[in-house]
Scaffold this motif. Structure first.
Motif, PDB file in Angstrom:
ATOM      1  N   LYS A   8       0.827  -1.214   0.000  1.00 53.99           N
ATOM      2  CA  LYS A   8       0.000   0.000   0.000  1.00 53.99           C
ATOM      3  C   LYS A   8       0.853   1.252   0.000  1.00 53.99           C
ATOM      4  N   SER A   9       2.060   1.170   0.591  1.00 58.38           N
ATOM      5  CA  SER A   9       2.877   2.364   0.735  1.00 58.38           C
ATOM      6  C   SER A   9       3.796   2.603  -0.465  1.00 58.38           C
ATOM      7  N   SER A  55      -9.339  -6.687  -9.590  1.00 57.71           N
ATOM      8  CA  SER A  55      -8.329  -5.733  -9.119  1.00 57.71           C
ATOM      9  C   SER A  55      -8.653  -5.296  -7.700  1.00 57.71           C
ATOM     10  N   LYS A  56      -8.113  -6.037  -6.748  1.00 57.71           N
ATOM     11  CA  LYS A  56      -8.344  -5.712  -5.343  1.00 57.71           C
ATOM     12  C   LYS A  56      -7.799  -4.326  -5.008  1.00 57.71           C
ATOM     13  N   ARG A  57      -6.674  -3.994  -5.608  1.00 62.62           N
ATOM     14  CA  ARG A  57      -6.045  -2.711  -5.304  1.00 62.62           C
ATOM     15  C   ARG A  57      -6.926  -1.539  -5.737  1.00 62.62           C
ATOM     16  N   TYR A  84     -17.380   0.611  -7.755  1.00 57.77           N
ATOM     17  CA  TYR A  84     -17.517   0.247  -9.169  1.00 57.77           C
ATOM     18  C   TYR A  84     -17.770   1.457 -10.075  1.00 57.77           C
ATOM     19  N   PRO A  85     -18.652   2.416  -9.716  1.00 65.18           N
ATOM     20  CA  PRO A  85     -18.836   3.578 -10.604  1.00 65.18           C
ATOM     21  C   PRO A  85     -17.540   4.328 -10.886  1.00 65.18           C
ATOM     22  N   GLN A  86     -16.615   4.330  -9.932  1.00 62.64           N
ATOM     23  CA  GLN A  86     -15.339   5.011 -10.147  1.00 62.64           C
ATOM     24  C   GLN A  86     -14.487   4.257 -11.170  1.00 62.64           C
ATOM     25  N   VAL A  87     -14.494   2.927 -11.099  1.00 60.35           N
ATOM     26  CA  VAL A  87     -13.759   2.116 -12.072  1.00 60.35           C
ATOM     27  C   VAL A  87     -14.406   2.250 -13.456  1.00 60.35           C
ATOM     28  N   PHE A 317      -5.405   5.662  -8.419  1.00 59.29           N
ATOM     29  CA  PHE A 317      -5.675   4.410  -7.724  1.00 59.29           C
ATOM     30  C   PHE A 317      -4.443   3.948  -6.949  1.00 59.29           C
ATOM     31  N   PHE A 318      -4.037   4.783  -6.010  1.00 57.80           N
ATOM     32  CA  PHE A 318      -2.952   4.453  -5.078  1.00 57.80           C
ATOM     33  C   PHE A 318      -3.212   5.215  -3.795  1.00 57.80           C
TER      34      PHE A 318
END
Length: 323
Positions: A8-9, A55-57, A84-87, A317-318
């Motif tokens: 995550k980091s 994609s879990k991340r 999901y709407p963001q993806v 997406f981080f």
């Protein structure tokens, strides 16, 4: 062996490109060329759904971001995270970027507002170059695509130089370059900024052009040199170089956001938001850093405002708050 917390980091630039080859991207280009956007939007539904499932991340980071919005803004319309709407929104924007470089983007898809767009147009018509700072909120490529195809409200051709990281999405970038050589003609990798490239940027400004850069991703080469600002209620790092570059170029700075009017549309319409910075760099070298930080502060305030207005159009997406 790294555990999940270590993963995550990771700095955003250390993330691996999703595409293992350029075949899926070439297939996307082929579909964009032959199909209307409405059909492509329907295709994007199942494709983005499978990406969301596997994609879990993407789910983790979309949820992290949306939870920050909910916690920061009491009474926000987003009551619980819906990742999901963001993806899906990201998938649609990807299609629109490819369509733009296929020559299918049109100024008719853009809705301008009563902000600083008139002043920007007047400045460009006078032959005065400017620096544009965008973001990974919405479709940052839209303005560059339109300018490349001379679809602007300025009655002359505009030189455009864009600065972006070329390594993280190398296959995607190369495929677009193969599709349209104009894509990389005036593109500078953020990792290659030096004396020669600064001279190229200064020349672009002198010729009355646009220098375009994102202000929401820190540099892979200077990960510890950033401005820390409150963003959605928590400290986040913003790239020192993006804002200090404005002081070197000593040009007027405009913040630009191209935001889809709705998350899902058969015919995409974008709100083009243009805001002029109040910061000028008519100062000595010692004052530049302080003014660069103020410039960053103005940018972050706007980014926060529009991220809350269009929460599903955030494509970082981080872990944005990992400092």
């Amino acid at each position: 062996m790294k555990n999940q917390d270590d993963k995550k980091s990771l700095h955003w630039s250390q993330e691996k490109e999703v595409a293992k080859s350029n075949r899926p991207i070439r297939f996307l280009v082929w579909l964009v060329k032959i199909l209307p956007f409405g059909v492509l939007a329907f295709i994007a539904l199942p494709v983005s759904f499978f990406y969301w499932i596997f994609s879990k991340r993407a789910r983790i980071e979309a949820k992290r971001y949306q939870k920050r919005i909910i916690a920061f803004s009491e009474g926000h319309s987003l009551k619980r995270p819906r990742t999901y709407p963001q993806v899906l929104s990201f998938a649609l924007t990807l299609v629109e970027k490819v369509a733009g470089w296929c020559g299918k983007a049109s100024l008719e898809e853009v809705v301008f507002h009563d902000d600083d767009i008139a002043g920007l147009n007047e400045r460009l018509c006078r032959g005065e170059g400017v620096m544009l700072i965008g973001s990974h909120l919405g479709n940052m490529e839209l303005l560059r695509t339109l300018a490349t195809y001379n679809q602007t409200s300025v009655d002359k051709e505009l030189p455009v130089v864009a600065i972006m990281d070329m390594n993280v999405t190398a296959r995607f970038n190369q495929t677009l370059a193969d599709l349209n050589p104009l894509y990389k003609m005036d593109l500078i990798s953020a990792s290659d900024i030096g004396v020669d490239t600064v001279e190229k940027l200064q020349d672009c400004i002198a010729r009355g052009g646009l220098v375009v850069i994102a202000g929401d991703r820190t540099s892979a080469n200077a990960q510890d040199r950033n401005f820390e600002k409150d963003f959605l209620g928590q400290k986040a790092a913003f790239p020192y170089g993006s804002f200090f570059l404005a002081s070197i170029l000593n040009a007027s700075v405009y913040f630009v956001f191209a935001l889809r009017q709705k998350t899902f549309m058969f015919r995409p319409k974008y709100d083009m938001i243009v805001k002029k910075s109040s910061i000028e760099f008519d100062c000595g070298r010692k004052e530049r850093i302080a003014r660069s930080e103020k410039l960053c502060g103005e940018y972050v305030s706007l980014l926060e405002k529009y991220a809350m207005e269009r929460p599903f159009q955030w494509y970082n997406f981080f872990d944005f708050w990992s400092i």
